[in-house]
Design a protein around this motif. Structure first.
Motif, PDB file in Angstrom:
ATOM      1  N   PHE A  89      -1.512  12.113 -13.034  1.00 53.51           N
ATOM      2  CA  PHE A  89      -1.397  11.635 -11.658  1.00 53.51           C
ATOM      3  C   PHE A  89      -2.687  10.959 -11.203  1.00 53.51           C
ATOM      4  O   PHE A  89      -2.656   9.889 -10.575  1.00 53.51           O
ATOM      5  N   THR A  90      -3.823  11.584 -11.504  1.00 52.86           N
ATOM      6  CA  THR A  90      -5.109  11.050 -11.049  1.00 52.86           C
ATOM      7  C   THR A  90      -5.384   9.695 -11.678  1.00 52.86           C
ATOM      8  O   THR A  90      -5.806   8.754 -10.995  1.00 52.86           O
ATOM      9  N   ASN A  91      -5.142   9.578 -12.977  1.00 58.42           N
ATOM     10  CA  ASN A  91      -5.411   8.307 -13.653  1.00 58.42           C
ATOM     11  C   ASN A  91      -4.449   7.210 -13.207  1.00 58.42           C
ATOM     12  O   ASN A  91      -4.862   6.059 -13.030  1.00 58.42           O
ATOM     13  N   LEU A  92      -3.191   7.556 -13.019  1.00 63.45           N
ATOM     14  CA  LEU A  92      -2.222   6.561 -12.544  1.00 63.45           C
ATOM     15  C   LEU A  92      -2.595   6.069 -11.150  1.00 63.45           C
ATOM     16  O   LEU A  92      -2.529   4.860 -10.858  1.00 63.45           O
ATOM     17  N   PHE A  93      -2.996   6.991 -10.295  1.00 65.39           N
ATOM     18  CA  PHE A  93      -3.411   6.606  -8.945  1.00 65.39           C
ATOM     19  C   PHE A  93      -4.622   5.673  -8.988  1.00 65.39           C
ATOM     20  O   PHE A  93      -4.675   4.671  -8.263  1.00 65.39           O
ATOM     21  N   CYS A  94      -5.595   5.995  -9.830  1.00 67.86           N
ATOM     22  CA  CYS A  94      -6.805   5.167  -9.918  1.00 67.86           C
ATOM     23  C   CYS A  94      -6.505   3.780 -10.485  1.00 67.86           C
ATOM     24  O   CYS A  94      -7.161   2.805 -10.115  1.00 67.86           O
ATOM     25  N   ILE A  95      -5.513   3.693 -11.370  1.00 72.92           N
ATOM     26  CA  ILE A  95      -5.132   2.384 -11.916  1.00 72.92           C
ATOM     27  C   ILE A  95      -4.483   1.530 -10.836  1.00 72.92           C
ATOM     28  O   ILE A  95      -4.760   0.318 -10.723  1.00 72.92           O
ATOM     29  N   LEU A  96      -3.616   2.127 -10.019  1.00 72.09           N
ATOM     30  CA  LEU A  96      -2.899   1.372  -8.991  1.00 72.09           C
ATOM     31  C   LEU A  96      -3.731   1.120  -7.742  1.00 72.09           C
ATOM     32  O   LEU A  96      -3.433   0.202  -6.965  1.00 72.09           O
ATOM     33  N   LEU A  97      -4.775   1.903  -7.543  1.00 72.30           N
ATOM     34  CA  LEU A  97      -5.577   1.816  -6.323  1.00 72.30           C
ATOM     35  C   LEU A  97      -6.112   0.406  -6.047  1.00 72.30           C
ATOM     36  O   LEU A  97      -5.962  -0.107  -4.919  1.00 72.30           O
ATOM     37  N   PRO A  98      -6.732  -0.277  -7.009  1.00 72.27           N
ATOM     38  CA  PRO A  98      -7.240  -1.633  -6.729  1.00 72.27           C
ATOM     39  C   PRO A  98      -6.138  -2.609  -6.339  1.00 72.27           C
ATOM     40  O   PRO A  98      -6.350  -3.484  -5.480  1.00 72.27           O
ATOM     41  N   PHE A  99      -4.943  -2.471  -6.934  1.00 74.80           N
ATOM     42  CA  PHE A  99      -3.839  -3.365  -6.589  1.00 74.80           C
ATOM     43  C   PHE A  99      -3.425  -3.174  -5.134  1.00 74.80           C
ATOM     44  O   PHE A  99      -3.096  -4.144  -4.436  1.00 74.80           O
ATOM     45  N   TRP A 120       0.822  -1.222   0.000  1.00 70.05           N
ATOM     46  CA  TRP A 120       0.000   0.000   0.000  1.00 70.05           C
ATOM     47  C   TRP A 120       0.855   1.270   0.000  1.00 70.05           C
ATOM     48  O   TRP A 120       0.411   2.320  -0.458  1.00 70.05           O
ATOM     49  N   VAL A 121       2.092   1.209   0.466  1.00 71.67           N
ATOM     50  CA  VAL A 121       2.921   2.402   0.625  1.00 71.67           C
ATOM     51  C   VAL A 121       3.100   3.178  -0.679  1.00 71.67           C
ATOM     52  O   VAL A 121       2.884   4.399  -0.710  1.00 71.67           O
ATOM     53  N   PRO A 122       3.514   2.553  -1.809  1.00 66.39           N
ATOM     54  CA  PRO A 122       3.667   3.344  -3.038  1.00 66.39           C
ATOM     55  C   PRO A 122       2.348   3.947  -3.527  1.00 66.39           C
ATOM     56  O   PRO A 122       2.330   5.053  -4.073  1.00 66.39           O
ATOM     57  N   VAL A 123       1.250   3.225  -3.315  1.00 68.86           N
ATOM     58  CA  VAL A 123      -0.059   3.753  -3.701  1.00 68.86           C
ATOM     59  C   VAL A 123      -0.402   4.977  -2.860  1.00 68.86           C
ATOM     60  O   VAL A 123      -0.894   5.995  -3.367  1.00 68.86           O
ATOM     61  N   ALA A 124      -0.116   4.871  -1.554  1.00 69.84           N
ATOM     62  CA  ALA A 124      -0.400   5.994  -0.654  1.00 69.84           C
ATOM     63  C   ALA A 124       0.452   7.207  -0.992  1.00 69.84           C
ATOM     64  O   ALA A 124      -0.018   8.350  -0.949  1.00 69.84           O
ATOM     65  N   LEU A 125       1.729   6.979  -1.330  1.00 69.47           N
ATOM     66  CA  LEU A 125       2.597   8.091  -1.703  1.00 69.47           C
ATOM     67  C   LEU A 125       2.099   8.786  -2.978  1.00 69.47           C
ATOM     68  O   LEU A 125       2.077  10.019  -3.061  1.00 69.47           O
TER      69      LEU A 125
END
Length: 338
Positions: free
Chosen positions: A241-251, A46-51
């Motif tokens: 940034f927003t789209n990249l975050f949303c892609i990684l969020l489920p992982f 979760w750490v890279p997603v949170a960052l």
């Protein structure tokens, strides 16, 4: 401008439904792969997603602050136009004097009506669509146009100017590129002639020219906002940034819920979908709201109500002229007024 207490979910959810569909798809695919095909590497820390989420929140907050500032500045400019127009009205009434009262009244009406023509030309120029604006290019914005009409798109400048300018002057103005600019230039030319004939004293002439300069200043400020978009580099990085975050969020959620499988069973991982949709929707909607605020004259439901303001000015100045046949106030459509 929306004049209700808030946007109802009945309107807000359909406006953002594509964001919900997007997050639904982005969360179902990795969750199904993890659950049915046992693709364990999809569970990332979760750490890279949170960052990344922190950086996205920062850049989204920056964009929304700046786009709000653009919208608020536009409202301040039109507030100044209201004040300058009222001041202009009383200056015309008090500074332009003649022993021939019929001529005096005619001059007052002619000059103030030309000011109405300036307000009309300015709002038509501000409602012209630019390549970077979103009201006509984004499907969710086009759908929202079903709730209201943009007056400047429903009529022509030619027709709107007819009550305020004579035929010769109207044709001249329509042949120019910046109509609002040329209308004020016409006002200045009239003032010069009236000064030369003694209808306006030298001191009053200087004061009235200064008032025209103030109107030019306000017009220039409007044109600055209209013709210079929110910087594309900041807009682009916010989208990335927003789209990249949303892609990684489920992982990231899969990684967190997979830690609870031993305690709650494998089905716990399906909670990834609702949590991803909710959190991703928040970030995507923040980006969409900033996008809908950055161009305050484009004709969106969040626009500055320049048509209403112009009509209110027209009513005020016609009452100064002593006219009784006043135009009706602009009425909201589904709590939206332009």
């Amino acid at each position: 401008m929306n004049i209700s207490s808030h946007y109802k979910l009945l309107h807000f959810i359909p406006w953002t439904r594509t964001k919900i569909y997007k997050m639904l798809l982005l969360s179902i695919i990795p969750t199904a792969l993890f659950y049915f095909l046992d693709v364990k590497w999809l569970a990332i820390p979760w750490v890279p997603v949170a960052l990344l989420g922190t950086a996205t929140a920062f850049i989204s907050g920056f964009k929304n602050t700046q786009t709000y500032n653009r919208s608020w500045e536009a409202r301040q400019i039109y507030g100044a136009i209201i004040n300058s127009s009222r001041a202009f009205g009383i200056m015309v009434k008090d500074f332009i004097r003649s022993e021939d009262k019929a001529l005096e009244n005619q001059l007052h009406q002619e000059i103030i009506y030309r000011h109405f023509a300036w307000l009309t030309a300015l709002r038509f120029q501000l409602r012209e669509t630019k390549s970077w604006e979103n009201i006509k290019t984004k499907s969710y914005n086009r759908e929202y146009l079903n709730y209201y009409k943009v007056p400047e798109w429903e009529s022509s400048l030619d027709e709107e100017l007819k009550p305020f300018l004579n035929e010769e002057e109207r044709q001249y103005i329509l042949a120019t590129k910046n109509r609002a600019t040329q209308i004020i230039a016409q006002q200045s030319s009239i003032f010069k002639k009236l000064n030369e004939t003694g209808v306006i004293s030298d001191y009053n002439y200087v004061s009235m020219e200064a008032q025209l300069k103030d109107l030019y200043d306000q017009q220039g400020k409007c044109e600055r906002i209209k013709n210079f978009p929110y910087p594309r580099q900041f807009s682009s990085i916010n989208i990335y940034f927003t789209n990249l975050f949303c892609i990684l969020l489920p992982f990231g959620f899969i990684g967190e819920f997979s830690k609870l499988i031993e305690k709650f069973g494998e089905n716990i991982v399906w909670l990834t979908i609702p949590f991803s949709i909710i959190l991703g929707w928040v970030f995507l909607v923040l980006e969409q709201i900033g996008e809908s605020t950055e161009n305050p004259f484009e004709g969106s439901a969040n626009d500055i109500p320049i048509t209403q303001i112009s009509r209110n000015i027209e009513v005020d100045l016609k009452e100064m002229l002593g006219e009784k046949d006043l135009p009706p106030a602009i009425q909201p459509q589904n709590n939206i007024i332009l």
